[in-house]
Design a protein around this motif. Structure first.
Motif, short mmCIF file in Angstrom:
data_model
loop_
_atom_site.label_atom_id
_atom_site.label_comp_id
_atom_site.label_asym_id
_atom_site.label_seq_id
_atom_site.Cartn_x
_atom_site.Cartn_y
_atom_site.Cartn_z
N TRP A 141 0.79 -1.22 0.00
CA TRP A 141 0.00 0.00 0.00
C TRP A 141 0.83 1.28 0.00
N ALA A 144 -2.35 8.42 -0.50
CA ALA A 144 -2.43 9.69 -1.21
C ALA A 144 -3.54 10.51 -0.57
N ALA A 150 -3.86 9.14 -6.53
CA ALA A 150 -3.58 7.71 -6.46
C ALA A 150 -3.54 7.08 -7.85
N VAL A 290 -7.09 0.91 -6.42
CA VAL A 290 -7.20 2.31 -5.98
C VAL A 290 -8.56 2.52 -5.34
N GLY A 292 -10.62 5.86 -2.98
CA GLY A 292 -10.50 7.14 -2.29
C GLY A 292 -11.82 7.54 -1.65
N TRP A 304 -3.64 3.41 -2.63
CA TRP A 304 -3.36 2.63 -3.83
C TRP A 304 -2.35 1.56 -3.49
N SER A 333 0.30 14.14 2.21
CA SER A 333 -0.21 12.77 2.14
C SER A 333 0.44 11.91 3.20
#
Length: 461
Positions: A141, A144, A150, A290, A292, A304, A333
């Motif tokens: 992993w 972001a 990502a 990915v 988010g 990601w 991040s």
């Protein structure tokens, strides 16, 4: 003799245009009359922002002016005019698990006392890493701030390990504001999407496009040997939703391996499917993953990951590249606040029990909307992916991005969105998307169904 009498205008999504226009005017007037405080506040304070909004997407809401939110909790908003609103938009997935889940709010308060960012890991970071693997699979992993970032970083890795320049995306796709994906098919040829601000590069030099569900078209492009990665959502979203045909994802996996391209699955919207997203529920096997938006309960965070094999290939590449900027990563991040919220969400919010509640509620919502559509004879259909539901103002099912674009009915959707808000319900502004959260009550779902039926009665009576 030829009949030269005026022909009545064609229906819009099955609705008489004059009836639609009259309905839209009434609903806009009703909205304006109900929210004088928001209108006054915007008149007095919005001039400091470009075009009156702090982020230009806010101009896409169809109501006469924006409401101003006073507070939000669970699946309810309250605006400054005092209206309580059942929220089925939920920040366009950012708050899919509800506004300020208790576990996340507690994690924010505790971490705020320990500092907000210091570019070093915490114990919560280690906990979050283990939970990510438990929830989504054994990926290596990285963190972001947005899914756009990502996806951008994942594509850099894909190009690095394959030595190839291009990404293959699907016509009508959306993967954030990533340049590489802003292409579409025009006369069966890839082209820059129209409307891109300040775009000077020819994006088709590094991207190509196929239609979703078209495995033959994908293979034709892969045979050219210059595709580093296929980047796709499991279900096309952020448009009129398109489901994959049976065997489509198995075919993508087989073709990607056959032709040496990496398969990247973007679950930023389809995390609604169930625990672990569409990938876990349907046993997909991407090379990179990915997700988010809601993964940290509303705190800006994306993750990601790559398989161990891709990580090994990347590390071998990384050991040979010259020192210097990688083009990946942003200073804020992987900050400790992200990890605190990520760990809390994965452990206490993103649970089987909550997904069960969301699934049952979304099933009820989809069934109620579909029943109303049938009752009124509307040429529309309903699509559901787990907790995500959409009504589409066209017959279905849809097969690809071209069909999804043709199914979009902005005039109808704008009128319905405002009318729903007048009846106490908010849905997503960009399309007819609704989410059921763990906090969403059955009575909220039933209110939405009743409001939708009242609106269709007015439009199709």
């Amino acid at each position: 003799m030829t009949d030269r009498s005026p022909q009545p205008p064609s229906p819009i999504a099955g609705i008489d245009p004059a009836r639609l226009a009259d309905f839209a005017r009434r609903e806009a007037s009703r909205y304006t009359a109900a929210r004088p405080k928001a209108a006054q506040a915007l008149d007095q304070g919005a001039q400091h922002f470009l075009n009156g909004v702090p982020m230009h997407w806010m101009r896409d809401w169809p109501m006469p002016h924006l409401p101003l939110v006073a507070k939000a909790k669970g699946a309810r908003l309250t605006d400054i005019d005092g209206y309580g609103i059942d929220d089925f938009c939920l920040g366009d997935t950012g708050s899919m698990f509800g506004h300020s889940p208790d576990a996340v709010a507690t994690a924010i308060r505790q971490q705020a006392r320990r500092g907000l960012t210091y570019m070093l890991p915490t114990k919560a970071a280690l906990q979050a890493g283990a939970l990510l693997t438990e929830r989504f699979g054994p990926f290596k992993w990285q963190i972001a701030t947005t899914a756009t970032d990502a996806n951008r970083f994942a594509l850099r890795v894909a190009r690095a390990v394959t030595g190839r320049p291009k990404v293959l995306v699907f016509n009508g796709c959306y993967h954030g504001t990533l340049d590489d994906t802003m292409v579409e098919l025009v006369n069966d040829q890839p082209a820059n999407r129209p409307g891109l601000v300040g775009q000077v590069q020819d994006l088709t030099r590094a991207a190509t496009v196929a239609e979703f569900n078209d495995l033959a078209g994908v293979e034709t492009l892969l045979k050219q040997g210059d595709i580093a990665a296929i980047l796709t959502e499991p279900v096309m979203t952020n448009s009129c939703m398109v489901l994959p045909h049976a065997g489509f994802h198995d075919g993508l996996r087989q073709l990607s391996r056959q032709y040496g391209a990496l398969l990247i699955i973007d679950e930023t919207h389809t995390i609604s499917t169930g625990l672990g997203g569409y990938t876990r529920v349907h046993s997909l096997s991407p090379d990179m993953f990915v997700v988010g938006k809601c993964v940290a309960g509303g705190m800006p965070t994306a993750v990601w990951g790559m398989t161990a094999e891709v990580a090994e290939r990347f590390n071998a590449y990384d050991a040979t590249r010259p020192p210097g900027h990688s083009g990946m990563g942003t200073t804020l991040s992987a900050n400790p606040m992200q990890f605190a919220c990520l760990a809390a969400t994965l452990a206490q919010v993103m649970t089987p029990e909550n997904y069960d509640h969301m699934e049952r509620g979304a099933e009820r919502l989809a069934a109620g909307l579909a029943k109303s559509i049938r009752t009124h004879g509307a040429p529309w259909h309903v699509v559901r992916v787990g907790a995500r539901v959409e009504f589409i103002c066209a017959p279905g099912p849809l097969n690809n991005g071209t069909e999804a674009a043709a199914a979009h009915q902005p005039q109808v959707e704008a009128a319905i969105h405002t009318a729903l808000l007048n009846r106490g319900t908010l849905i997503a502004p960009f399309h007819n998307m609704m989410l059921v959260s763990p906090a969403t009550k059955t009575r909220q779902i039933d209110r939405l169904i009743a409001a939708f039926d009242e609106i269709l009665t007015a439009l199709f009576a």
